[in-house]
Structure formats: C-alpha cells, structure tokens
Design a protein around this motif. Structure first.
Motif, PDB file in Angstrom:
ATOM      1  N   UNK A 186      47.549  27.405  33.297  1.00 11.11           N
ATOM      2  CA  UNK A 186      46.559  26.583  33.987  1.00 11.11           C
ATOM      3  C   UNK A 186      45.313  27.419  34.248  1.00 11.11           C
ATOM      4  N   UNK A 187      44.231  26.756  34.587  1.00  5.29           N
ATOM      5  CA  UNK A 187      42.988  27.468  34.906  1.00  5.29           C
ATOM      6  C   UNK A 187      43.208  28.412  36.085  1.00  5.29           C
ATOM      7  N   UNK A 188      44.041  27.986  37.040  1.00  4.97           N
ATOM      8  CA  UNK A 188      44.311  28.818  38.214  1.00  4.97           C
ATOM      9  C   UNK A 188      45.088  30.078  37.817  1.00  4.97           C
ATOM     10  N   UNK A 189      46.095  29.906  36.959  1.00  8.77           N
ATOM     11  CA  UNK A 189      46.893  31.051  36.511  1.00  8.77           C
ATOM     12  C   UNK A 189      46.053  32.040  35.714  1.00  8.77           C
ATOM     13  N   UNK A 190      45.217  31.513  34.825  1.00  7.91           N
ATOM     14  CA  UNK A 190      44.369  32.389  34.020  1.00  7.91           C
ATOM     15  C   UNK A 190      43.309  33.059  34.902  1.00  7.91           C
ATOM     16  N   UNK A 191      42.799  32.299  35.869  1.00  4.87           N
ATOM     17  CA  UNK A 191      41.826  32.866  36.805  1.00  4.87           C
ATOM     18  C   UNK A 191      42.413  34.005  37.610  1.00  4.87           C
ATOM     19  N   UNK A 192      43.672  33.864  38.014  1.00  7.58           N
ATOM     20  CA  UNK A 192      44.352  34.925  38.773  1.00  7.58           C
ATOM     21  C   UNK A 192      44.500  36.185  37.918  1.00  7.58           C
ATOM     22  N   UNK A 193      44.766  36.008  36.623  1.00 12.09           N
ATOM     23  CA  UNK A 193      44.879  37.165  35.718  1.00 12.09           C
ATOM     24  C   UNK A 193      43.543  37.896  35.619  1.00 12.09           C
ATOM     25  N   UNK A 194      42.451  37.139  35.487  1.00 17.93           N
ATOM     26  CA  UNK A 194      41.122  37.751  35.369  1.00 17.93           C
ATOM     27  C   UNK A 194      40.744  38.483  36.660  1.00 17.93           C
ATOM     28  N   UNK A 195      41.106  37.866  37.789  1.00 18.35           N
ATOM     29  CA  UNK A 195      40.796  38.506  39.072  1.00 18.35           C
ATOM     30  C   UNK A 195      41.565  39.819  39.206  1.00 18.35           C
ATOM     31  N   UNK A 196      42.842  39.795  38.846  1.00 22.31           N
ATOM     32  CA  UNK A 196      43.661  41.006  38.918  1.00 22.31           C
ATOM     33  C   UNK A 196      43.156  42.076  37.947  1.00 22.31           C
ATOM     34  N   UNK A 197      42.591  41.620  36.816  1.00 25.09           N
ATOM     35  CA  UNK A 197      42.071  42.562  35.820  1.00 25.09           C
ATOM     36  C   UNK A 197      40.693  43.104  36.196  1.00 25.09           C
ATOM     37  N   UNK A 198      40.133  42.572  37.304  1.00 25.04           N
ATOM     38  CA  UNK A 198      38.829  43.039  37.751  1.00 25.04           C
ATOM     39  C   UNK A 198      37.666  42.515  36.930  1.00 25.04           C
ATOM     40  N   UNK A 199      37.873  41.385  36.254  1.00 23.84           N
ATOM     41  CA  UNK A 199      36.821  40.797  35.425  1.00 23.84           C
ATOM     42  C   UNK A 199      36.030  39.754  36.214  1.00 23.84           C
ATOM     43  N   UNK A 200      34.750  39.627  35.888  1.00 26.39           N
ATOM     44  CA  UNK A 200      33.891  38.638  36.549  1.00 26.39           C
ATOM     45  C   UNK A 200      34.314  37.219  36.154  1.00 26.39           C
ATOM     46  N   UNK A 201      34.012  36.271  37.056  1.00 27.95           N
ATOM     47  CA  UNK A 201      34.454  34.883  36.857  1.00 27.95           C
ATOM     48  C   UNK A 201      33.911  34.264  35.576  1.00 27.95           C
ATOM     49  N   UNK A 202      32.689  34.641  35.174  1.00 29.96           N
ATOM     50  CA  UNK A 202      32.098  34.002  33.999  1.00 29.96           C
ATOM     51  C   UNK A 202      32.864  34.365  32.723  1.00 29.96           C
ATOM     52  N   UNK A 203      33.625  35.461  32.756  1.00 26.88           N
ATOM     53  CA  UNK A 203      34.434  35.824  31.594  1.00 26.88           C
ATOM     54  C   UNK A 203      35.537  34.779  31.347  1.00 26.88           C
TER      55      UNK A 203
END
Length: 351
Positions: A12-29
């Motif tokens: 889901x968008x939420x699950x993928x968003x959590x991965x990006x946040x944990x990876x330290x990537x900006x939201x636009x990525x």
C-alpha cells in the motif's frame, strides 16, 4: 529477479511510504517511484532513471518487480490483435485488442485457465492454475493500450473482462485492478467504459451491488432454461436462472448500472423459436439494457456448430417483434483463435 522479495506493487502507499521514511528518503521520491510503477510502467528498478543509483540498488535489494510481458502476437485480417502474455512464473495467458471504427477495446483475462468447464469455451478445457494478480491484470491493459497506440494511433476506449477465467472468482484482484485502471495515478479510464462478464456467480453478483461498483455487468446466459443451460454450463446447477435473475435485480437496485445478457447461438440446441420466446421472458424479468446475440466460434472439443443465417435471422426477428433490445454481434479475430470462447493457449490444453 528474486521473487522471494516482496512485490513492490502489492504494498500500500502507507507501507511503501514507511519504507522510504525508514530509508531516510524525501517524500517526493515515493511519488516518483509510484509514477514509474503505474504511469510510466517501468518493469525494472534500473529503468527509474530520475532516482539515484544508490536508491535503485536499495529498492532492487528490498523488493521484486514482476511484470507481465508479451510472449507472442498474432494479427487478424480484420484488424484484431491477440497477444499471449507470460507471467513471472512462466504461465501463459491471452488478451485481445478488438478495434472498430469508434472503439478500441481490450479483452482481458482474470485467471490462468478456468474452473467452470463451460462446454463451448476453449478455456474451460484447461485446468485453472491460479488467479492473476491485480498488477498482472493491470499490465495486460497497459500492454494492449500500447499496441492500440502503435497500430491504430489511438488509446483504448473500453475494457471487457471476457478473456480467460471467471472474474468473480478472482473478485479481490479484479476489483483492485479496476480501481487502479480508473484512478488518476493509473490509466484514468472511466469505470463506465469497463464491463465485467460473469458465467453467473449469484453470490458475487450481489456483492458487486453491495460494493456499489460503477462498471457495467454482463451475464453469459447462453440458454434460456435450466435444462439446456445445465448441459453447457455446469455452474447453472448451483446458480440456476431463477437465482441469477434475483441477483441481477439486486445488483441493479443497488447500482443502477447497465446490464447485458450474452447469448451464443448453437445449432439445434438453443436457436429455435421456443428458445427465443423463453429468452424474451427472462429479458422481461431483468433490467437488461441489451441482449447480445453472439455467433458461435467452433472449438475442437465441442460437438455443436453455428446455426445457418436463416435461423439466426428468425431468432433475431422473434426478439425484435417482442421489443427486446437485441444486437447480433459478429465475431472478430476468428482466423487467429481470438474470438469469443477461443482463448486457450492451445499448447496448454491437455490432450
């Protein structure tokens, strides 16, 4: 490709968003990756060229990105294009581009094989291997749309779930695929241009009503009494015509969506005047917008044949004289086994 890794398109968008946040990537990525997955139709992380090499490597070591690919293509003399697609696990499934002057329609599959064993349908003689994932269904539409743009310089105008398999026995994936196809971050096609065809799973027809779907529904009727329908469609033994009429009325009451009855004519089985009169009775009990009378396309395993032209025209006259909104649908793509009931991946059919 390591298919043991999570499929990135199943998150889901939420699950993928959590991965990006944990990876330290900006939201636009995250937005960039979602565009590659659903709008730019990337089939590898390496293709996501506006991401850094480091991020692409991290994505490929964390996720898989399985995608359908075109395995073979056939072109009919009438302009129909049939494609055989290969899945990540080497199954084959077919889809068809059906062009007319004002429409470009994708006929897509929902399952690899089918479990319903309708006697007149080539797919019915195949074992059902598995359901297609919603992303695989989406890929079919994307690939057929690309063919339409290449061959006809036009995007798809319509989608029909009339290929291999029973869509309502793969309910969740079909619903998710349609949601993605019709969303702004997908293909953005109106649900009113999508038709789901069913052999008649009454319980799931009612569920469509409860879920307030916005697409059209077609019922593969093909016989107007239970005795004859039982002969050619085993599903009728547990979902008879009375039950289906009730389910269709429920669906219409909940959604108001267009309903079509599909009826293939078979010589000396369901093409007589009495058959036509019985079809009229069903039509009067169902809020159907249209009855599609379909030419039968012969397959090796089924003994029946197509009626002669006089029988077809007499059948149509009975319907029209009783004010049934009926249309005779001439089959397309017969020369490449792409017409109604012919999809089978012939090499996959057990002897």
């Amino acid at each position: 490709m390591n298919t043991q890794l999570p499929n990135i398109r199943h998150l889901s968008a939420e699950e993928l968003g959590a991965w990006f946040e944990k990876a330290g990537e900006k939201k636009f990525r995250l937005k960039q990756v979602e565009e590659w997955l659903w709008q730019k139709h990337a089939h590898s992380f390496e293709a996501m060229t506006n991401l850094s090499k480091e991020l692409r490597n991290r994505l490929s070591s964390s996720f898989s990105l399985p995608a359908l690919r075109v395995d073979a293509t056939q072109y009919s003399a009438d302009g129909t294009v049939k494609s055989r697609f290969k899945t990540y696990d080497d199954h084959l499934v077919e889809g068809v581009l059906i062009p007319t002057e004002d429409r470009k329609t994708a006929c897509v599959s929902s399952q690899i094989g089918c479990s319903l064993s309708c006697k007149f349908c080539a797919t019915g003689y195949m074992d059902r291997k598995r359901n297609l994932g919603f992303d695989e269904i989406y890929d079919q539409v994307v690939l057929i749309n690309q063919q339409s743009e290449k061959v006809y310089e036009q995007k798809l105008t319509n989608i029909v779930f009339m290929g291999m398999g029973e869509p309502l026995l793969n309910y969740s994936n079909v619903m998710k695929a349609i949601e993605k196809i019709s969303s702004e971050d997908g293909l953005f096609m109106s649900p009113k241009r999508i038709t789901v065809s069913t052999a008649g799973v009454a319980k799931q027809i009612k569920k469509l009503g409860d879920d307030k779907v916005r697409f059209k529904l077609a019922l593969s009727l093909h016989a107007a009494n239970d005795e004859k329908r039982n002969q050619i469609m085993p599903i009728n033994e547990s979902n008879n015509i009375k039950v289906l009429i009730e389910a269709l009325n429920y669906f219409y009451k909940q959604t108001g969506n267009e309903i079509t009855l599909e009826y293939i004519l078979f010589k000396d089985l369901n093409d007589g005047e009495k058959d036509a009169e019985e079809l009229v009775k069903i039509y009067r009990q169902v809020p159907a917008d249209l009855v599609n009378i379909i030419e039968y396309n012969p397959i090796d395993a089924f003994k029946f044949t197509k009626p002669d032209e006089d029988s077809i025209q007499h059948f149509m006259q009975v319907l029209e004289s009783n004010r049934v909104n009926a249309r005779l649908r001439r089959s397309r793509g017969k020369d490449i086994d792409a017409a109604c009931g012919q999809l089978a991946n012939k090499e996959s059919i057990p002897a």
